[in-house]
Design a protein around this motif. Structure first.
Motif, PDB file in Angstrom:
ATOM      1  N   GLY A   1       0.811  -1.208   0.000  1.00  0.00           N
ATOM      2  CA  GLY A   1       0.000   0.000   0.000  1.00  0.00           C
ATOM      3  C   GLY A   1       0.844   1.258   0.000  1.00  0.00           C
ATOM      4  N   PRO A   2       0.179   2.417  -0.050  1.00  0.00           N
ATOM      5  CA  PRO A   2       0.917   3.695  -0.055  1.00  0.00           C
ATOM      6  C   PRO A   2       1.579   3.966   1.291  1.00  0.00           C
ATOM      7  CG  PRO A   2      -1.452   4.087   0.079  1.00  0.00           C
ATOM      8  CD  PRO A   2      -1.275   2.620  -0.135  1.00  0.00           C
ATOM      9  N   VAL A   3       2.885   4.008   1.311  1.00  0.00           N
ATOM     10  CA  VAL A   3       3.622   4.183   2.559  1.00  0.00           C
ATOM     11  C   VAL A   3       3.322   5.542   3.185  1.00  0.00           C
ATOM     12  CG1 VAL A   3       5.937   4.357   3.540  1.00  0.00           C
ATOM     13  CG2 VAL A   3       5.444   2.602   1.837  1.00  0.00           C
ATOM     14  N   ARG A   4       3.132   6.574   2.361  1.00  0.00           N
ATOM     15  CA  ARG A   4       2.906   7.922   2.881  1.00  0.00           C
ATOM     16  C   ARG A   4       1.545   8.073   3.551  1.00  0.00           C
ATOM     17  NH1 ARG A   4       6.773  11.458   1.566  1.00  0.00           N
ATOM     18  NH2 ARG A   4       8.266  10.834  -0.036  1.00  0.00           N
ATOM     19  N   ALA A   5       0.680   7.077   3.394  1.00  0.00           N
ATOM     20  CA  ALA A   5      -0.633   7.137   4.046  1.00  0.00           C
ATOM     21  C   ALA A   5      -0.603   6.536   5.451  1.00  0.00           C
ATOM     22  CB  ALA A   5      -1.668   6.399   3.204  1.00  0.00           C
ATOM     23  N   ILE A   6       0.522   5.961   5.851  1.00  0.00           N
ATOM     24  CA  ILE A   6       0.576   5.269   7.146  1.00  0.00           C
ATOM     25  C   ILE A   6       0.379   6.247   8.292  1.00  0.00           C
ATOM     26  CG2 ILE A   6       2.050   3.926   8.682  1.00  0.00           C
ATOM     27  CD1 ILE A   6       3.358   2.716   6.199  1.00  0.00           C
ATOM     28  N   ILE A   7       1.067   7.383   8.253  1.00  0.00           N
ATOM     29  CA  ILE A   7       0.949   8.340   9.351  1.00  0.00           C
ATOM     30  C   ILE A   7      -0.466   8.889   9.442  1.00  0.00           C
ATOM     31  CG2 ILE A   7       1.724  10.611  10.172  1.00  0.00           C
ATOM     32  CD1 ILE A   7       4.495   9.921   9.338  1.00  0.00           C
ATOM     33  N   ALA A   8      -1.139   9.032   8.307  1.00  0.00           N
ATOM     34  CA  ALA A   8      -2.541   9.469   8.335  1.00  0.00           C
ATOM     35  C   ALA A   8      -3.401   8.460   9.086  1.00  0.00           C
ATOM     36  CB  ALA A   8      -3.058   9.649   6.906  1.00  0.00           C
ATOM     37  N   LEU A   9      -3.155   7.178   8.876  1.00  0.00           N
ATOM     38  CA  LEU A   9      -3.911   6.142   9.587  1.00  0.00           C
ATOM     39  C   LEU A   9      -3.563   6.119  11.078  1.00  0.00           C
ATOM     40  CD1 LEU A   9      -3.636   3.217   6.993  1.00  0.00           C
ATOM     41  CD2 LEU A   9      -5.566   4.754   7.390  1.00  0.00           C
TER      42      LEU A   9
END
Length: 229
Positions: free
Chosen positions: A99-107
């Motif tokens: 998945g998109p790594v840059r979306a991890i902090i958003a989660l």
């Protein structure tokens, strides 16, 4: 070093003068390491904070406005599940699934923002002047922009400063597990190698970031509160 207090005094004094020293484990100037890796961390944090706020605010607004049990149950369930998972677990799952790594902090941020935002919105929408505006036929967009957001702005700005700090804390496991060359990965490598000069410098910079974010958010929030009072 035989004298820890003397070492810390010397290291902190040099850091305040702009001399960060040399990393013992990487054998490179610490200032150069930070300068090269800082854009990666800032980009990751920017996407994470923006995504986390968008997701949390959208679900909180939907739960408050529509007041349907199914929507509230889904939002609560998503927030609770995400909150139960450590940052490292979310990073491992997303990275392992491609998945998109840059979306991890958003989660990671989303569940820590959702409850607070929902409570703020519920309190704002229950105020008498907003109920009056609704009874006069004012549209939901105008109510949100002209009445709800100004009432919630000081608390949201304070929460914004906290969210930046939480995002920075999440970069350490995210960058380490996903092999992103940022400040979080650098801090992990310094800790594993017991690179004391690098650890002291990063600790001072993180402390400066935390205090700056708190001061700026408090200052802006106080200014907004005075204008809306």
């Amino acid at each position: 070093n035989h004298d820890v207090l003397r070492f810390y005094a010397k290291q902190i004094g040099a850091t305040l003068r702009g001399d960060f020293g040399v990393s013992r484990s990487l054998n490179r100037p610490i200032g150069e390491l930070i300068r090269v890796r800082l854009p990666v961390t800032l980009g990751l944090m920017a996407v994470g904070v923006a995504g986390g706020w968008t997701l949390a605010f959208g679900l909180a607004l939907a739960a408050v406005l529509w007041r349907r049990r199914a929507i509230s149950f889904m939002a609560d369930g998503a927030s609770t599940c995400a909150l139960c998972l450590p940052s490292a677990v979310i990073a491992a799952v997303v990275f392992g699934a491609g998945g998109p790594v840059r979306a991890i902090i958003a989660l990671v941020l989303f569940p820590r923002l959702f409850d607070t935002l929902r409570n703020l919105l519920e309190d704002a929408y229950s105020r008498p002047h907003i109920l009056t505006a609704r009874s006069k036929g004012m549209g939901p967009v105008r109510i949100l922009a002209q009445h709800v957001m100004p009432a919630c702005a000081p608390a949201m700005l304070a929460l914004g400063g906290v969210s930046v700090i939480m995002a920075f804390g999440a970069t350490i496991p995210v960058e380490t597990l996903c092999d992103l060359p940022g400040i979080g990965q650098l801090a992990w490598k310094a800790a594993m190698a017991r690179d004391l000069p690098l650890l002291v410098t990063l600790t001072l910079l993180i402390t400066l970031l935390v205090q700056s974010c708190n001061a700026v958010s408090d200052w802006i929030g106080a200014g907004v509160e005075r204008k809306t009072a």
